[in-house]
Design a protein around this motif. Structure first.
Motif, PDB file in Angstrom:
ATOM      1  N   ALA A  10      49.317  41.124  25.853  1.00 20.78           N
ATOM      2  CA  ALA A  10      47.902  41.089  26.225  1.00 20.78           C
ATOM      3  C   ALA A  10      47.533  42.209  27.187  1.00 20.78           C
ATOM      4  CB  ALA A  10      47.566  39.739  26.847  1.00 20.78           C
ATOM      5  N   ALA A  11      48.485  42.649  27.999  1.00 18.12           N
ATOM      6  CA  ALA A  11      48.202  43.714  28.957  1.00 18.12           C
ATOM      7  C   ALA A  11      47.748  44.995  28.279  1.00 18.12           C
ATOM      8  CB  ALA A  11      49.443  43.981  29.813  1.00 18.12           C
ATOM      9  N   THR A  12      48.055  45.138  26.993  1.00 18.14           N
ATOM     10  CA  THR A  12      47.622  46.329  26.261  1.00 18.14           C
ATOM     11  C   THR A  12      46.676  46.016  25.105  1.00 18.14           C
ATOM     12  OG1 THR A  12      49.602  46.225  24.852  1.00 18.14           O
ATOM     13  CG2 THR A  12      49.721  47.601  26.838  1.00 18.14           C
ATOM     14  N   ALA A  21      43.133  44.571  33.317  1.00 20.46           N
ATOM     15  CA  ALA A  21      43.398  44.947  34.712  1.00 20.46           C
ATOM     16  C   ALA A  21      43.894  43.758  35.524  1.00 20.46           C
ATOM     17  CB  ALA A  21      42.128  45.523  35.343  1.00 20.46           C
ATOM     18  N   LEU A  22      43.409  42.566  35.196  1.00 21.29           N
ATOM     19  CA  LEU A  22      43.848  41.371  35.903  1.00 21.29           C
ATOM     20  C   LEU A  22      45.352  41.171  35.766  1.00 21.29           C
ATOM     21  CD1 LEU A  22      42.363  39.084  37.488  1.00 21.29           C
ATOM     22  CD2 LEU A  22      42.432  37.745  35.392  1.00 21.29           C
ATOM     23  N   LEU A  23      45.887  41.510  34.622  1.00 27.01           N
ATOM     24  CA  LEU A  23      47.314  41.311  34.368  1.00 27.01           C
ATOM     25  C   LEU A  23      48.195  42.289  35.131  1.00 27.01           C
ATOM     26  CD1 LEU A  23      47.248  40.445  30.564  1.00 27.01           C
ATOM     27  CD2 LEU A  23      47.553  38.900  32.497  1.00 27.01           C
ATOM     28  N   ASP A  24      47.588  43.282  35.787  1.00 24.45           N
ATOM     29  CA  ASP A  24      48.375  44.162  36.668  1.00 24.45           C
ATOM     30  C   ASP A  24      48.992  43.368  37.820  1.00 24.45           C
ATOM     31  OD1 ASP A  24      47.726  46.354  35.138  1.00 24.45           O
ATOM     32  OD2 ASP A  24      46.120  47.048  36.458  1.00 24.45           O
ATOM     33  N   GLY A  25      48.365  42.249  38.158  1.00 23.54           N
ATOM     34  CA  GLY A  25      48.862  41.440  39.264  1.00 23.54           C
ATOM     35  C   GLY A  25      49.683  40.239  38.841  1.00 23.54           C
ATOM     36  N   LEU A  26      50.079  40.192  37.577  1.00 20.26           N
ATOM     37  CA  LEU A  26      50.813  39.024  37.082  1.00 20.26           C
ATOM     38  C   LEU A  26      52.219  38.966  37.676  1.00 20.26           C
ATOM     39  CD1 LEU A  26      51.050  36.591  35.141  1.00 20.26           C
ATOM     40  CD2 LEU A  26      51.889  38.207  33.405  1.00 20.26           C
ATOM     41  N   GLU A  27      52.570  37.789  38.200  1.00 17.03           N
ATOM     42  CA  GLU A  27      53.913  37.512  38.708  1.00 17.03           C
ATOM     43  C   GLU A  27      54.386  36.186  38.108  1.00 17.03           C
ATOM     44  OE1 GLU A  27      52.982  39.503  43.132  1.00 17.03           O
ATOM     45  OE2 GLU A  27      53.482  37.374  42.938  1.00 17.03           O
ATOM     46  N   TRP A  28      55.693  35.973  38.155  1.00 17.31           N
ATOM     47  CA  TRP A  28      56.259  34.705  37.690  1.00 17.31           C
ATOM     48  C   TRP A  28      56.936  34.042  38.880  1.00 17.31           C
ATOM     49  CZ3 TRP A  28      55.116  32.857  32.953  1.00 17.31           C
ATOM     50  CH2 TRP A  28      54.557  33.760  32.037  1.00 17.31           C
ATOM     51  N   VAL A  41      51.397  33.460  37.885  1.00 20.56           N
ATOM     52  CA  VAL A  41      50.445  33.525  38.993  1.00 20.56           C
ATOM     53  C   VAL A  41      50.004  34.979  39.116  1.00 20.56           C
ATOM     54  CG1 VAL A  41      50.030  33.151  41.454  1.00 20.56           C
ATOM     55  CG2 VAL A  41      51.610  31.641  40.221  1.00 20.56           C
ATOM     56  N   VAL A  42      48.708  35.211  39.099  1.00 17.10           N
ATOM     57  CA  VAL A  42      48.187  36.552  39.356  1.00 17.10           C
ATOM     58  C   VAL A  42      47.896  36.669  40.841  1.00 17.10           C
ATOM     59  CG1 VAL A  42      46.207  38.083  39.003  1.00 17.10           C
ATOM     60  CG2 VAL A  42      47.254  36.929  37.051  1.00 17.10           C
ATOM     61  N   ARG A  43      48.376  37.755  41.444  1.00 20.95           N
ATOM     62  CA  ARG A  43      48.120  37.988  42.870  1.00 20.95           C
ATOM     63  C   ARG A  43      47.630  39.427  43.044  1.00 20.95           C
ATOM     64  NH1 ARG A  43      52.515  36.610  47.486  1.00 20.95           N
ATOM     65  NH2 ARG A  43      53.796  37.952  46.137  1.00 20.95           N
ATOM     66  N   LEU A  44      46.410  39.551  43.570  1.00 19.14           N
ATOM     67  CA  LEU A  44      45.779  40.848  43.749  1.00 19.14           C
ATOM     68  C   LEU A  44      44.995  40.869  45.049  1.00 19.14           C
ATOM     69  CD1 LEU A  44      44.391  41.334  40.125  1.00 19.14           C
ATOM     70  CD2 LEU A  44      46.130  42.772  41.181  1.00 19.14           C
TER      71      LEU A  44
END
Length: 286
Positions: A10-12, A21-28, A41-44
């Motif tokens: 989905a990031a692409t 752009a939201l997925l730039d902050g995706l963490e597990w 969890v998205v953290r930005l």
């Protein structure tokens, strides 16, 4: 396809650039309970921490328009609610209000600071925010609710059979598109392929139907409005909300009084229809 691979792709492949752009902050995050696993969890951003909670059968992607307006002032933490979005699904696992709140309780324990945080909760996420604020009054500083669902009424568990019928219905492509259009104030100008794609992507997570049926059998969130939490609270409610009907709006008005603000040119999703207004209201609550 696994939940991780879906988000990696989905990031692409997402058509909406703000969603990508939201997925730039995706963490597990490794979280214990209800079932230990790694959860998205998205953290930005940076600043005061703010927890963003999405609605029923949705995901963190619904905050794509609000995040750019807040990330310069706040540290945004956007999980997928347990049993929803792109969370891993587990065979025979219970999925209901207690599991959702337990999951968020463990998430709060993972935050680097014990200082109070803010919450912005949309639709069912508004009911979740109310319950979380009552359970963790020392951790929650203020709340902004966006067309909150589940403030009144009583839980209505669906019996086996009907739960599967509901899953079948919500999994139909035409139904997803129709619900997506119904959620916006002006679907003719607001809903296209990017919005429909985002509204349906998480249905590809293995076990989506199983967890949704389990949540339906639990009865879901209801009657979460009282007693009102002690923290500062404001509610935005779209004048063109076609998801929450007149009786629900009336019950919310009686419960909230002047805390409820009607928003023109806005449907069930203020953070998508009127993202700038949502950001303004959050900023003035400081």
């Amino acid at each position: 396809m696994s939940n991780r691979q879906l988000l990696k792709d989905a990031a692409t492949t997402l058509l909406d650039p703000q969603a990508r752009a939201l997925l730039d902050g995706l963490e597990w995050w490794e979280l214990s309970g209800p079932i230990p696993d790694q959860y998205p969890v998205v953290r930005l951003g940076s600043g005061m921490p703010v927890l963003l909670l999405h609605g029923f059968d949705s995901s963190h992607l619904e905050f794509r328009r609000l995040v750019p307006l807040l990330r310069d002032r706040y540290s945004l933490i956007i999980p997928d609610l347990y049993g929803f979005g792109f969370c891993p699904r587990h065979d025979h696992a219970a999925v209901g209000p207690e599991e959702v709140l337990d999951h968020l309780g463990h998430l709060l324990e993972k935050l680097p600071s014990s200082d109070p945080i803010g919450i912005i909760g949309a639709s069912m996420g508004g009911a979740v925010a109310m319950e979380l604020a009552r359970r963790h009054p020392e951790r929650i500083g203020r709340l902004l609710l966006l067309s909150p669902a589940g403030l009144d009424g009583t839980p209505r568990p669906l019996p086996p059979g009907l739960d599967q019928l509901g899953v079948w219905f919500l999994g139909r492509q035409g139904v997803r598109k129709g619900l997506c259009r119904q959620a916006f104030a002006d679907p003719a100008s607001s809903v296209g392929a990017p919005e429909v794609q985002i509204a349906s992507l998480h249905l590809q997570v293995p076990g989506w139907g199983r967890s949704l049926a389990a949540f339906a059998r639990s009865g879901g969130f209801a009657g979460c409005g009282e007693p009102l939490p002690s923290q500062p609270l404001h509610v935005l409610w779209g004048q063109q909300d076609r998801i929450l009907r007149a009786p629900q709006k009336q019950a919310a008005q009686e419960l909230l009084g002047t805390r409820l603000e009607e928003v023109a040119a806005c449907g069930h999703l203020p953070h998508l229809d009127q993202a700038e207004l949502v950001a303004q209201r959050w900023n003035v609550m400081e």
